[in-house]
Design a protein around this motif. Sequence first.
Motif, PDB file in Angstrom:
ATOM      1  N   GLU A  37      -3.188   1.970 -10.663  1.00  0.00           N
ATOM      2  CA  GLU A  37      -2.585   0.881  -9.881  1.00  0.00           C
ATOM      3  C   GLU A  37      -2.943   1.026  -8.404  1.00  0.00           C
ATOM      4  O   GLU A  37      -3.270   0.040  -7.734  1.00  0.00           O
ATOM      5  CB  GLU A  37      -1.061   0.912 -10.050  1.00  0.00           C
ATOM      6  N   TYR A  38      -2.909   2.241  -7.903  1.00  0.00           N
ATOM      7  CA  TYR A  38      -3.273   2.490  -6.507  1.00  0.00           C
ATOM      8  C   TYR A  38      -4.747   2.162  -6.271  1.00  0.00           C
ATOM      9  O   TYR A  38      -5.104   1.542  -5.262  1.00  0.00           O
ATOM     10  CB  TYR A  38      -2.995   3.950  -6.157  1.00  0.00           C
ATOM     11  N   GLU A  39      -5.602   2.559  -7.208  1.00  0.00           N
ATOM     12  CA  GLU A  39      -7.035   2.281  -7.082  1.00  0.00           C
ATOM     13  C   GLU A  39      -7.294   0.773  -7.068  1.00  0.00           C
ATOM     14  O   GLU A  39      -8.048   0.266  -6.220  1.00  0.00           O
ATOM     15  CB  GLU A  39      -7.787   2.924  -8.235  1.00  0.00           C
TER      16      GLU A  39
ATOM     17  N   TRP B  37      -5.227  -1.696  -6.305  1.00  0.00           N
ATOM     18  CA  TRP B  37      -4.694  -2.337  -5.091  1.00  0.00           C
ATOM     19  C   TRP B  37      -5.595  -2.048  -3.897  1.00  0.00           C
ATOM     20  O   TRP B  37      -5.891  -2.944  -3.101  1.00  0.00           O
ATOM     21  CB  TRP B  37      -3.284  -1.829  -4.814  1.00  0.00           C
ATOM     22  N   THR B  38      -6.029  -0.804  -3.766  1.00  0.00           N
ATOM     23  CA  THR B  38      -6.860  -0.411  -2.623  1.00  0.00           C
ATOM     24  C   THR B  38      -8.196  -1.155  -2.616  1.00  0.00           C
ATOM     25  O   THR B  38      -8.640  -1.641  -1.567  1.00  0.00           O
ATOM     26  CB  THR B  38      -7.110   1.108  -2.630  1.00  0.00           C
TER      27      THR B  38
ATOM     28  N   TYR C  48       0.836  -1.211   0.000  1.00  0.00           N
ATOM     29  CA  TYR C  48       0.000   0.000   0.000  1.00  0.00           C
ATOM     30  C   TYR C  48       0.869   1.259   0.000  1.00  0.00           C
ATOM     31  O   TYR C  48       0.629   2.193  -0.777  1.00  0.00           O
ATOM     32  CB  TYR C  48      -0.916  -0.017   1.224  1.00  0.00           C
TER      33      TYR C  48
ATOM     34  N   ALA D 242       2.526   1.762  -3.429  1.00  0.00           N
ATOM     35  CA  ALA D 242       1.612   2.339  -4.416  1.00  0.00           C
ATOM     36  C   ALA D 242       1.386   3.819  -4.146  1.00  0.00           C
ATOM     37  O   ALA D 242       1.321   4.638  -5.076  1.00  0.00           O
ATOM     38  CB  ALA D 242       0.283   1.587  -4.394  1.00  0.00           C
ATOM     39  N   LEU D 243       1.295   4.176  -2.883  1.00  0.00           N
ATOM     40  CA  LEU D 243       1.078   5.572  -2.513  1.00  0.00           C
ATOM     41  C   LEU D 243       2.301   6.425  -2.852  1.00  0.00           C
ATOM     42  O   LEU D 243       2.171   7.561  -3.335  1.00  0.00           O
ATOM     43  CB  LEU D 243       0.769   5.658  -1.015  1.00  0.00           C
TER      44      LEU D 243
ATOM     45  N   THR E 140       4.557   5.772  -5.214  1.00  0.00           N
ATOM     46  CA  THR E 140       4.655   5.903  -6.673  1.00  0.00           C
ATOM     47  C   THR E 140       3.708   6.985  -7.183  1.00  0.00           C
ATOM     48  O   THR E 140       4.085   7.825  -8.014  1.00  0.00           O
ATOM     49  CB  THR E 140       4.329   4.559  -7.353  1.00  0.00           C
ATOM     50  N   MET E 141       2.475   6.975  -6.688  1.00  0.00           N
ATOM     51  CA  MET E 141       1.500   7.967  -7.111  1.00  0.00           C
ATOM     52  C   MET E 141       1.934   9.375  -6.700  1.00  0.00           C
ATOM     53  O   MET E 141       1.819  10.324  -7.483  1.00  0.00           O
ATOM     54  CB  MET E 141       0.126   7.638  -6.508  1.00  0.00           C
TER      55      MET E 141
END
Length: 369
Positions: A238-240, A242-243, A198, A201-202, A204-205
């Motif tokens: 990708e973040y969406e 994964w979340t 998590y 991903a955060l 990277t965004m």
Amino acid sequence: MKEKKKSTLSKLMVFAGNHKYYVYASCILATISAFMALVPFYDIWRIIKEVLEVRPHFNETVHIKNYGGHAVLFALLSMIFYIVALMCSHKAAFRVQATMRTKMMEHIMKLPLGYVESQGSGKIRKIVMESSSATETFLAHNVPDKVISKATPIGLLLMMVFFDWRLGLISLIPAIIAFILMFTAMMGPKMAEDMKQYQNALETMSSEAVEYVRGVPVVKTFGQTIFSFKRFKEAIDEYEKWTLDYTKSMMKPMVCFTTFANAIFAALIIAAYLFVGNQITDQFILNLFFYILITSILTTTLMKIAYAGESQMMVEDALNRMDLIMNVQPLPESKEVKVPSDASIDIENISFSYQNTSTKAIDHLNMHI
């Protein structure tokens, strides 16, 4: 001999300096607060006991005011001790947060520019700011709550000696099930790895967002808005993904945990029916009321343990990310100080190559200016 792994709190105390004593004081005050918070429930039990003994002549009660005043007094004292505990923990937390940010920035200033560029300024900014913020939340709130969550069950177990031990054990069964669910499904190595993913991903965004905003002037100049937005959009997608996947995977465990944590009183009602049937005594009613009232503390305690555990995993992940920066070797600095005789500059035998390349961009350069 294998070196003993330091606890999360021990790692944070390194940054606390003399403020670490505020953390210890906070833990002591929180423990006192937890035990004081149980006293009003005993006073309520005594009030109900006296009412049952004199019914239906309720005007014959003589100690209710005293019991009520005693309950209010200890409730207020518990609140005051908890507030002072939070004040102490916040004072230490702010010092730890400031020290961590200062040390990281001092170290980053000595690192090669190539490292900063390769990691992305957005990622480094997030580690410096948000990782230290996670430690502040953990120290300021979760450490006192963890102490309370440990002290409260001890106090409850001691109080069970004076009441119906059967009801006490029954009330603990849903709590134990919720506790097991929390540690098997909501914590542990898998949860720690999920927390790491998590944060990745955060990061990277965040990094892509910073780079995109910085590149807006160039993007507008060359009219490449769609293409420049591609990497940023991919990071968001990708973040969406994964979340959403993580949230769905935790839905059933969280529902089960919440159900068992809040259903302790229901187990008591079932136990009461099985134990006594239609032959209910005043003493049993009295004890049953006490346990139904006290279950709210058990529920709150379980919730505090859950949130404190999640916060601790976030802090451990934050410390690991900080270590990745702090373990990077800074550029070497000459300890020998010389006073120049003039304004000339000499460069001798300088070589340089970019990362992941075999060809040298500069090879044994010598220059006199």
